[in-house]
Design an enzyme around this catalytic site. Structure first.
Site, mmCIF file in Angstrom:
data_model
loop_
_atom_site.group_PDB
_atom_site.id
_atom_site.type_symbol
_atom_site.label_atom_id
_atom_site.label_comp_id
_atom_site.label_asym_id
_atom_site.label_seq_id
_atom_site.Cartn_x
_atom_site.Cartn_y
_atom_site.Cartn_z
ATOM 1 N N GLU A 43 28.289 46.950 18.715
ATOM 2 C CA GLU A 43 29.330 48.259 20.010
ATOM 3 C C GLU A 43 28.640 47.158 21.706
ATOM 4 O O GLU A 43 28.876 48.542 22.587
ATOM 5 C CB GLU A 43 28.312 49.728 20.213
ATOM 6 C CG GLU A 43 29.281 49.509 19.241
ATOM 7 C CD GLU A 43 29.533 51.218 18.509
ATOM 8 O OE1 GLU A 43 29.140 52.215 19.006
ATOM 9 O OE2 GLU A 43 29.295 51.723 17.009
HETATM 10 N N1 CAA Z 1 37.323 53.422 29.658
HETATM 11 C C1 CAA Z 1 38.837 53.204 30.194
HETATM 12 N N2 CAA Z 1 39.508 52.278 30.204
HETATM 13 C C2 CAA Z 1 38.887 51.144 30.488
HETATM 14 C C3 CAA Z 1 36.650 51.045 30.281
HETATM 15 C C4 CAA Z 1 36.293 52.063 29.720
HETATM 16 N N3 CAA Z 1 35.482 52.594 29.917
HETATM 17 N N4 CAA Z 1 36.437 50.057 30.766
HETATM 18 C C5 CAA Z 1 37.558 49.035 31.049
HETATM 19 N N5 CAA Z 1 39.092 49.655 30.799
HETATM 20 C C6 CAA Z 1 40.346 49.441 31.692
HETATM 21 C C7 CAA Z 1 40.124 49.360 32.664
HETATM 22 O O1 CAA Z 1 40.673 50.193 33.973
HETATM 23 C C8 CAA Z 1 41.362 47.785 32.994
HETATM 24 O O2 CAA Z 1 42.631 48.512 32.867
HETATM 25 P P1 CAA Z 1 43.645 48.588 33.892
HETATM 26 O O3 CAA Z 1 44.007 47.240 34.448
HETATM 27 O O4 CAA Z 1 44.339 48.744 33.551
HETATM 28 O O5 CAA Z 1 43.035 49.551 35.221
HETATM 29 C C9 CAA Z 1 41.720 47.348 31.258
HETATM 30 O O6 CAA Z 1 40.736 48.565 30.091
HETATM 31 C C10 CAA Z 1 40.847 45.806 31.422
HETATM 32 O O7 CAA Z 1 39.593 46.283 31.949
HETATM 33 P P2 CAA Z 1 38.589 45.457 32.172
HETATM 34 O O8 CAA Z 1 39.224 44.416 33.703
HETATM 35 O O9 CAA Z 1 37.469 45.596 32.782
HETATM 36 O O10 CAA Z 1 38.103 44.275 31.311
HETATM 37 P P3 CAA Z 1 37.253 42.909 30.182
HETATM 38 O O11 CAA Z 1 38.367 41.870 29.656
HETATM 39 O O12 CAA Z 1 36.918 42.313 31.953
HETATM 40 O O13 CAA Z 1 36.429 43.450 29.731
HETATM 41 C C11 CAA Z 1 34.639 44.279 29.121
HETATM 42 C C12 CAA Z 1 35.192 44.394 30.217
HETATM 43 C C13 CAA Z 1 33.870 45.590 29.314
HETATM 44 C C14 CAA Z 1 33.585 42.909 28.399
HETATM 45 C C15 CAA Z 1 34.880 44.770 27.627
HETATM 46 O O14 CAA Z 1 35.531 43.659 26.707
HETATM 47 C C16 CAA Z 1 34.267 45.021 26.569
HETATM 48 O O15 CAA Z 1 33.746 46.244 26.019
HETATM 49 N N6 CAA Z 1 33.509 44.254 25.487
HETATM 50 C C17 CAA Z 1 32.643 44.237 24.881
HETATM 51 C C18 CAA Z 1 33.196 44.969 23.677
HETATM 52 C C19 CAA Z 1 32.660 45.608 22.442
HETATM 53 O O16 CAA Z 1 31.517 46.578 22.868
HETATM 54 N N7 CAA Z 1 32.744 45.199 20.934
HETATM 55 C C20 CAA Z 1 31.904 45.600 19.670
HETATM 56 C C21 CAA Z 1 33.091 45.773 18.705
HETATM 57 S S1 CAA Z 1 33.087 47.832 17.780
HETATM 58 C C22 CAA Z 1 31.874 47.309 16.993
HETATM 59 O O17 CAA Z 1 30.811 46.930 17.371
HETATM 60 C C23 CAA Z 1 31.429 48.532 15.937
HETATM 61 C C24 CAA Z 1 30.887 48.246 14.730
HETATM 62 O O18 CAA Z 1 31.365 47.640 13.829
HETATM 63 C C25 CAA Z 1 29.365 48.666 15.262
#
Ligand code: CAA
Length: 380
Positions: free
Chosen positions: A363
């Site tokens: 996550e």
């Molecule tokens: N809530 C709502 N919208 C969000 C948000 C949030 N928390 N975070 C980002 N966004 C939106 C932004 O507003 C943006 O939208 P607009 O362009 O329309 O305004 C869009 O999403 C893109 O945002 P970013 O430019 O910030 O995106 P990024 O590519 O730079 O990535 C990141 C941001 C935080 C690094 C994200 O990619 C991330 O969280 N990565 C990790 C993914 C992850 O947690 N993977 C785990 C897998 S699931 C798992 O582990 C489950 C399991 O089985 C246990």
């Protein structure tokens, strides 16, 4: 400021504690050894209302707050983090995502089965080349009018083999980047949907982690969640809440290991006295207790933010970053307090140490939490 839990919160915590001690503890070492999914235990957790705690009562959920959920997560994780991750994914990624963003039909059809534990859910975002970099999805979902056709591979999917209902994130239009991503509800058994072999893991070995392959899987249009292009925001928003659950899991792992180390220090003797009487051990316990208490405050604050309509992206990421570090540090120290006994399975702490590591990875890794935190604090 009121730090006191309500009577209802205390009851939920006690119920989870009793369940962990009476139902999860027997057999936890064997399940870890054999990589055996806690099927019976999850069924019972469903019957007791722990699988859809925060979901709306009209869809079989408990209608509880996030504070109740993290209290339960902490107690279950003290004993069995493999069972608690199943609870966590089902509650905060799958049920919460569907309850918050699903249509009435989707909720009636899918949520009602997930909240009762009749069926188990999985959240499918990660791919061989899209773990932290979640926009780089290679899985595609092509629009064919009344249905989509999904092709691709998902990796490291928690509940991958035991789930029945899967929320799958896929690109519908790569040119639109993150705005061309959608989330879909898939069911096990759909033609072309294959579950790969189980991963052989270091920790949380009772939970099953698999890769999934989609070969021309036909998914009805009504199984898309939200408006076209909502999938990335759906994943981010859902993960923000999920991170509070994993922070509570990390807290529970740390608290469980600490309690075992404390108890052990009162019975183990060295140099003519119980080891708790040696400052080397007493100071370790003092540090462990202090860091756990700090992590607990952060987890509760993030849960409170979510319950009170405050932004919880930052507090959730901070809670996960900190609590997962505490889980690592405390479990390593708990093994040390146990000495040679800490290194053997029957004392449980070696398992908690192995389980702790995943909380810094899934996550969103600790590095991802730092991205979320730094972007938030530097935004203005
Ligand atoms: N809530 C709502 N919208 C969000 C948000 C949030 N928390 N975070 C980002 N966004 C939106 C932004 O507003 C943006 O939208 P607009 O362009 O329309 O305004 C869009 O999403 C893109 O945002 P970013 O430019 O910030 O995106 P990024 O590519 O730079 O990535 C990141 C941001 C935080 C690094 C994200 O990619 C991330 O969280 N990565 C990790 C993914 C992850 O947690 N993977 C785990 C897998 S699931 C798992 O582990 C489950 C399991 O089985 C246990």
């Amino acid at each position: 400021m009121d730090f006191k839990l309500t009577e209802e919160h205390e009851m939920i915590r006690q119920a989870a504690r009793d369940f962990a001690n009476n139902e999860l503890k027997p057999g936890v070492i064997e399940r870890d050894e054999k990589q055996e999914f806690p099927k019976e235990q999850i069924k019972k957790l469903g019957e007791l209302g722990f699988m859809g705690m925060m979901a709306s009562p009209e869809y079989g959920g408990g209608g509880m707050d996030t504070v109740s959920y993290v209290l339960a997560m902490e107690e279950l994780s003290k004993i069995d983090a493999s069972a608690s991750v199943v609870v966590s994914v089902n509650n905060s990624l799958v049920c919460w995502g569907l309850d918050t963003y699903g249509t009435e039909e989707q909720k009636k059809k899918y949520l009602t089965q997930l909240t009762t534990g009749e069926k188990i859910g999985a959240f499918c975002l990660s791919e061989p080349e899209a773990g932290s970099d979640a926009t780089s999805q290679k899985t595609t979902a092509i629009d064919h009018g009344d249905h989509y056709v999904i092709n691709g591979t998902k990796n490291w999917i928690t509940n991958g083999g035991s789930a029945d209902i899967y929320l799958v994130i896929a690109h519908t239009d790569k040119d639109k980047k993150h705005r061309g991503i959608n989330a879909f509800i898939l069911e096990k058994g759909m033609e072309g949907f294959e579950v790969g072999p189980k991963e052989q893991k270091m920790g949380i070995r009772g939970s099953d982690t698999h890769s999934l392959t989609f070969n021309d899987v036909k998914v009805p249009k009504e199984n898309r969640i939200g408006e076209d292009g909502f999938g990335f925001k759906f994943a981010m928003k859902t993960l923000s809440g999920g991170r509070i659950g994993i922070a509570a899991q990390a807290l529970g792992i740390a608290a469980g290991a600490y309690e075992m180390a404390k108890d052990y220090s009162k019975i183990r003797k060295a140099f003519g006295t119980e080891i708790k009487n040696h400052q080397a051990i007493a100071f370790k316990l003092a540090d462990m207790h202090t860091s756990i208490e700090a992590a607990r405050h952060m987890v509760m604050k993030a849960a409170w933010d979510k319950d009170n309509g405050e932004n919880y992206d930052l507090s959730g990421a901070m809670a996960k970053l900190y609590a997962s570090k505490v889980a690592m540090d405390v479990t390593v120290e708990a093994v040390q307090v146990h000495g040679g006994n800490g290194y053997v399975k029957e004392y449980h702490v070696e398992r908690l140490m192995r389980d702790a590591k995943i909380t810094q990875i899934y996550e969103g890794t600790s590095e991802i939490q730092k991205i979320v935190i730094s972007r938030s604090i530097l935004a203005d």
